[in-house]
Design a protein around this motif. Sequence first.
Motif, PDB file in Angstrom:
ATOM      1  N   LEU A  56      10.851  12.713   5.224  1.00 48.25           N
ATOM      2  CA  LEU A  56      10.885  11.272   4.950  1.00 48.25           C
ATOM      3  C   LEU A  56      12.156  10.615   5.480  1.00 48.25           C
ATOM      4  CD1 LEU A  56       9.458  11.184   1.308  1.00 48.25           C
ATOM      5  CD2 LEU A  56       8.239  10.943   3.474  1.00 48.25           C
ATOM      6  N   GLY A  57      13.056  11.402   6.067  1.00 53.65           N
ATOM      7  CA  GLY A  57      14.288  10.836   6.601  1.00 53.65           C
ATOM      8  C   GLY A  57      15.217  10.320   5.524  1.00 53.65           C
ATOM      9  N   LEU A  58      15.274  11.023   4.390  1.00 55.95           N
ATOM     10  CA  LEU A  58      16.089  10.601   3.259  1.00 55.95           C
ATOM     11  C   LEU A  58      17.392  11.393   3.223  1.00 55.95           C
ATOM     12  CD1 LEU A  58      13.254  10.505   0.574  1.00 55.95           C
ATOM     13  CD2 LEU A  58      14.127   8.601   1.928  1.00 55.95           C
ATOM     14  N   ARG A  59      18.431  10.760   2.683  1.00 59.16           N
ATOM     15  CA  ARG A  59      19.751  11.403   2.679  1.00 59.16           C
ATOM     16  C   ARG A  59      19.981  12.226   1.416  1.00 59.16           C
ATOM     17  NH1 ARG A  59      25.568   9.527   2.482  1.00 59.16           N
ATOM     18  NH2 ARG A  59      26.592  11.042   3.793  1.00 59.16           N
ATOM     19  N   ALA A  77       0.849  -1.185   0.000  1.00 57.09           N
ATOM     20  CA  ALA A  77       0.000   0.000   0.000  1.00 57.09           C
ATOM     21  C   ALA A  77       0.891   1.244   0.000  1.00 57.09           C
ATOM     22  CB  ALA A  77      -0.890  -0.005   1.240  1.00 57.09           C
ATOM     23  N   PRO A  78       0.389   2.349  -0.546  1.00 59.59           N
ATOM     24  CA  PRO A  78       1.179   3.585  -0.526  1.00 59.59           C
ATOM     25  C   PRO A  78       1.597   3.942   0.900  1.00 59.59           C
ATOM     26  CG  PRO A  78      -0.731   3.816  -1.955  1.00 59.59           C
ATOM     27  CD  PRO A  78      -0.893   2.506  -1.247  1.00 59.59           C
ATOM     28  N   SER A  79       2.786   4.442   1.048  1.00 61.11           N
ATOM     29  CA  SER A  79       3.320   4.744   2.367  1.00 61.11           C
ATOM     30  C   SER A  79       2.536   5.868   3.043  1.00 61.11           C
ATOM     31  CB  SER A  79       4.787   5.139   2.249  1.00 61.11           C
ATOM     32  OG  SER A  79       5.275   5.600   3.482  1.00 61.11           O
ATOM     33  N   VAL A  80       2.193   5.667   4.315  1.00 63.11           N
ATOM     34  CA  VAL A  80       1.469   6.704   5.054  1.00 63.11           C
ATOM     35  C   VAL A  80       2.364   7.918   5.280  1.00 63.11           C
ATOM     36  CG1 VAL A  80      -0.074   5.088   6.210  1.00 63.11           C
ATOM     37  CG2 VAL A  80       2.120   5.641   7.254  1.00 63.11           C
ATOM     38  N   GLU A  81       3.684   7.726   5.203  1.00 59.57           N
ATOM     39  CA  GLU A  81       4.601   8.855   5.391  1.00 59.57           C
ATOM     40  C   GLU A  81       4.392   9.921   4.331  1.00 59.57           C
ATOM     41  OE1 GLU A  81       8.285   6.810   5.243  1.00 59.57           O
ATOM     42  OE2 GLU A  81       8.367   6.448   7.395  1.00 59.57           O
ATOM     43  N   LEU A  82       3.880   9.515   3.175  1.00 60.84           N
ATOM     44  CA  LEU A  82       3.649  10.488   2.108  1.00 60.84           C
ATOM     45  C   LEU A  82       2.608  11.527   2.510  1.00 60.84           C
ATOM     46  CD1 LEU A  82       3.645   8.156  -1.035  1.00 60.84           C
ATOM     47  CD2 LEU A  82       5.429   9.775  -0.355  1.00 60.84           C
ATOM     48  N   ASN A  83       1.751  11.190   3.484  1.00 60.39           N
ATOM     49  CA  ASN A  83       0.723  12.126   3.926  1.00 60.39           C
ATOM     50  C   ASN A  83       1.327  13.378   4.551  1.00 60.39           C
ATOM     51  OD1 ASN A  83      -1.274  10.328   3.113  1.00 60.39           O
ATOM     52  ND2 ASN A  83      -1.404   9.346   5.120  1.00 60.39           N
ATOM     53  N   ALA A  84       2.596  13.281   4.965  1.00 61.24           N
ATOM     54  CA  ALA A  84       3.255  14.429   5.573  1.00 61.24           C
ATOM     55  C   ALA A  84       3.686  15.460   4.542  1.00 61.24           C
ATOM     56  CB  ALA A  84       4.477  13.966   6.380  1.00 61.24           C
ATOM     57  N   LEU A  85       3.681  15.066   3.265  1.00 57.23           N
ATOM     58  CA  LEU A  85       4.137  15.961   2.204  1.00 57.23           C
ATOM     59  C   LEU A  85       2.992  16.798   1.657  1.00 57.23           C
ATOM     60  CD1 LEU A  85       6.484  13.624   0.119  1.00 57.23           C
ATOM     61  CD2 LEU A  85       7.034  14.992   2.142  1.00 57.23           C
ATOM     62  N   THR A  86       3.323  18.027   1.282  1.00 51.16           N
ATOM     63  CA  THR A  86       2.343  18.875   0.618  1.00 51.16           C
ATOM     64  C   THR A  86       2.195  18.407  -0.841  1.00 51.16           C
ATOM     65  OG1 THR A  86       3.985  20.459  -0.180  1.00 51.16           O
ATOM     66  CG2 THR A  86       3.067  20.818   2.028  1.00 51.16           C
TER      67      THR A  86
END
Length: 219
Positions: free
Chosen positions: A196-199, A146-155
């Motif tokens: 998203l905690g990405l480098r 399923a699509p990541s729920v973390e994406l909900n934090a993005l505009t």
Amino acid sequence: MSTKVLIVDDQQMVRAGFGALLDAQADIDVVADAADGAAGVAAARSHRPDVVLMDVRMPVMDGLEATRQILAGSDPPRVVMLTTFDIDDYVYTALRLGASGFLLKDAPPADLISAVRIAAEGNALLAPTVTRRMIEQFARSQPATAPSVELNALTARELDVLRLVAKGLSNAEIAGSLVVAEQTVKTHLGRVFTKLGLRDRAQAVVYAYESRLITAGDG
């Protein structure tokens, strides 16, 4: 200030050849080399390089585990994977861990020098079309999620930027596509990384595919 480079490869000729080429550049200083992953981790800790050129398959400790250990440290260097093949599941995993990209061992000398400079500047996704093809191939092999729920934090605009990064566009190209200033793109991208905690861009592309924000074959 010169960019400090560590070369980790089990082939002495590769280390010597890459070292001589890079040391000949006024802005690059090869501070150490290592013949296996374990020695590479130790050298990274003692020499504090800016960029590590990391072979994938080596004795004692492979490049994947060495990359994981190096990137887990405080203020880690950029890691560029060296590989003989442009499609390699080890490299895909390394990108997930935070490697900044990869370089084919038979790439022209100018590409090696450019890769070090690009990585040192904090950029990533070397050879973007090949990298994207590799990510698409392995993303297809992963079970559907399923699509990541973390994406909900993005505009909405941050999602747009992430999609375009995943398609291999540069900041300037993204700015043109969205009709905004390039600095605005950099700001949005920085927020995406933080949320998203990405480098860097390489991890962002992997994340976009694995979260199903973009799927293999999307143009």
